[in-house]
Design an enzyme around this catalytic site. Sequence first.
Site, PDB file in Angstrom:
ATOM      1  N   GLY A 250      41.852  27.213 -51.776  1.00  0.00           N
ATOM      2  CA  GLY A 250      40.865  28.134 -51.220  1.00  0.00           C
ATOM      3  C   GLY A 250      39.477  27.540 -51.091  1.00  0.00           C
ATOM      4  O   GLY A 250      39.300  26.397 -50.674  1.00  0.00           O
TER       5      GLY A 250
ATOM      6  N   ASP B  78      37.427  26.644 -53.391  1.00  0.00           N
ATOM      7  CA  ASP B  78      37.233  25.534 -54.319  1.00  0.00           C
ATOM      8  C   ASP B  78      37.686  24.205 -53.706  1.00  0.00           C
ATOM      9  O   ASP B  78      36.973  23.200 -53.762  1.00  0.00           O
ATOM     10  CB  ASP B  78      38.041  25.843 -55.593  1.00  0.00           C
ATOM     11  CG  ASP B  78      37.684  24.912 -56.728  1.00  0.00           C
ATOM     12  OD1 ASP B  78      36.504  24.860 -57.077  1.00  0.00           O
ATOM     13  OD2 ASP B  78      38.587  24.226 -57.237  1.00  0.00           O
TER      14      ASP B  78
ATOM     15  N   THR C 156      38.846  37.519 -53.824  1.00  0.00           N
ATOM     16  CA  THR C 156      39.653  38.233 -52.816  1.00  0.00           C
ATOM     17  C   THR C 156      40.774  37.394 -52.205  1.00  0.00           C
ATOM     18  O   THR C 156      41.487  37.864 -51.321  1.00  0.00           O
ATOM     19  CB  THR C 156      38.777  38.773 -51.664  1.00  0.00           C
ATOM     20  OG1 THR C 156      38.226  37.655 -50.951  1.00  0.00           O
ATOM     21  CG2 THR C 156      37.671  39.663 -52.160  1.00  0.00           C
ATOM     22  N   GLY C 157      40.926  36.152 -52.649  1.00  0.00           N
ATOM     23  CA  GLY C 157      42.005  35.304 -52.152  1.00  0.00           C
ATOM     24  C   GLY C 157      43.129  35.299 -53.175  1.00  0.00           C
ATOM     25  O   GLY C 157      43.814  36.303 -53.398  1.00  0.00           O
TER      26      GLY C 157
HETATM   27  N1  AR6 Z   1      34.869  29.217 -46.870  1.00  0.00           N
HETATM   28  C1  AR6 Z   1      34.651  30.542 -47.074  1.00  0.00           C
HETATM   29  N2  AR6 Z   1      35.589  31.384 -47.572  1.00  0.00           N
HETATM   30  C2  AR6 Z   1      36.806  30.857 -47.839  1.00  0.00           C
HETATM   31  C3  AR6 Z   1      37.118  29.478 -47.650  1.00  0.00           C
HETATM   32  C4  AR6 Z   1      36.090  28.656 -47.134  1.00  0.00           C
HETATM   33  N3  AR6 Z   1      36.286  27.348 -46.916  1.00  0.00           N
HETATM   34  N4  AR6 Z   1      38.418  29.271 -48.020  1.00  0.00           N
HETATM   35  C5  AR6 Z   1      38.901  30.468 -48.424  1.00  0.00           C
HETATM   36  N5  AR6 Z   1      37.950  31.438 -48.310  1.00  0.00           N
HETATM   37  P1  AR6 Z   1      39.982  31.987 -53.163  1.00  0.00           P
HETATM   38  P2  AR6 Z   1      39.710  33.577 -55.626  1.00  0.00           P
HETATM   39  C6  AR6 Z   1      38.002  32.875 -48.675  1.00  0.00           C
HETATM   40  O1  AR6 Z   1      41.465  32.057 -53.281  1.00  0.00           O
HETATM   41  O2  AR6 Z   1      40.446  34.723 -55.045  1.00  0.00           O
HETATM   42  C7  AR6 Z   1      41.140  28.780 -56.401  1.00  0.00           C
HETATM   43  O3  AR6 Z   1      42.179  27.929 -56.204  1.00  0.00           O
HETATM   44  C8  AR6 Z   1      39.362  33.477 -48.836  1.00  0.00           C
HETATM   45  O4  AR6 Z   1      39.859  33.919 -47.579  1.00  0.00           O
HETATM   46  O5  AR6 Z   1      39.365  30.695 -52.840  1.00  0.00           O
HETATM   47  O6  AR6 Z   1      38.437  33.863 -56.388  1.00  0.00           O
HETATM   48  C9  AR6 Z   1      40.436  28.647 -57.734  1.00  0.00           C
HETATM   49  O7  AR6 Z   1      40.578  27.383 -58.320  1.00  0.00           O
HETATM   50  C10 AR6 Z   1      39.078  34.644 -49.789  1.00  0.00           C
HETATM   51  O8  AR6 Z   1      38.606  35.768 -49.060  1.00  0.00           O
HETATM   52  O9  AR6 Z   1      39.259  32.469 -54.538  1.00  0.00           O
HETATM   53  C11 AR6 Z   1      41.076  29.731 -58.570  1.00  0.00           C
HETATM   54  O10 AR6 Z   1      42.251  29.310 -59.208  1.00  0.00           O
HETATM   55  C12 AR6 Z   1      37.927  34.149 -50.644  1.00  0.00           C
HETATM   56  O11 AR6 Z   1      37.410  33.009 -49.967  1.00  0.00           O
HETATM   57  C13 AR6 Z   1      41.415  30.791 -57.576  1.00  0.00           C
HETATM   58  O12 AR6 Z   1      41.638  30.126 -56.361  1.00  0.00           O
HETATM   59  C14 AR6 Z   1      38.299  33.760 -52.072  1.00  0.00           C
HETATM   60  O13 AR6 Z   1      39.556  33.090 -52.084  1.00  0.00           O
HETATM   61  C15 AR6 Z   1      40.276  31.770 -57.378  1.00  0.00           C
HETATM   62  O14 AR6 Z   1      40.712  32.811 -56.557  1.00  0.00           O
END
Ligand code: AR6
Length: 184
Positions: free
Chosen positions: A41, A43, A127-128
Site C-alpha cells: 500500500g 508504505d 482504509t486499505g
Molecule cells: N498514495 C495514496 N494512497 C494510497 C497509495 C498511494 N501510493 N497506495 C494505497 N493508498 P494501506 P492501512 C490508499 O493498506 O489500511 C501496509 O502494508 C489505499 O487505497 O496502505 O493503514 C502497512 O505496512 C487506502 O485507501 O494502509 C500495514 O501493514 C489507504 O491508502 C498496513 O498496510 C491506506 O491503505 C496498513 O494498512
Amino acid sequence: MVQERYDAVAASLKVHVGDIAKLDVDAIVNAANSSLMGGGGVDGAIHRAAGPELAIECRRLHGCKTGEAKITKGYRLAARHVIRTVGPVWQGGNAGEEELLASCYRRSLVLAIENEVRTIAFPAISTGRYGYPSDKAAATAINVAMDFVSSTKTLVEITFCCFDEASAEEYRRQLANQTAVRPS
Ligand code: AR6
C-alpha cells in the site's frame, strides 16, 4: 469561530487524487505497521520512492504503537519529512478504533508543528489493508484536521491524498457539508 477564521480553516483543507509519494509538501504521512519495517500500500510506495536510506532510519526508531507517530527525513522524496503513524485494524467499531484513528491524525499534526512543517499530506489511514470503512475514516480525519487548524496559531495546509476518485468524492462531500454549516 468568527467568519474570517472559519473561512481560513476551510481553505486550509485540500483533497487530492494520486500517489502520496509524489507530493511536493513539507511532510507526507505514511500508514505504517507497528514494526515500521515495510509493507504494501502507501508504505510500499513511499519506501520505493524514498530509497533504501529511509528503511535504515526506520530501523533505528524501534517501532511505533497504534495511534502514535514518528518522523524521519524524506530522502529522495520531494517531501522533506515522512511522518509514519500506525492506524487501527478495523474490528467492527467497538474496539476503540475511532479514538485510535483520531490519535493518528492528532499525533501526526503535533509532530508536524514541532518540526516546522506547514504543508502536510495524509493518506486515508487504515482504509486499505486494515479495513476501516472509508466514510467513517474520512469523518474522523476531517474532524481532527478542522479542530487542529482552528486551534493552532500556525497556519497549516492539510491535503487528504486519496488513491481513487470515489474516496476523494467522499472527502469532498463531507468537507462541503462541514463548510456549508457556517457560524452566524
Ligand atoms: N498514495 C495514496 N494512497 C494510497 C497509495 C498511494 N501510493 N497506495 C494505497 N493508498 P494501506 P492501512 C490508499 O493498506 O489500511 C501496509 O502494508 C489505499 O487505497 O496502505 O493503514 C502497512 O505496512 C487506502 O485507501 O494502509 C500495514 O501493514 C489507504 O491508502 C498496513 O498496510 C491506506 O491503505 C496498513 O494498512
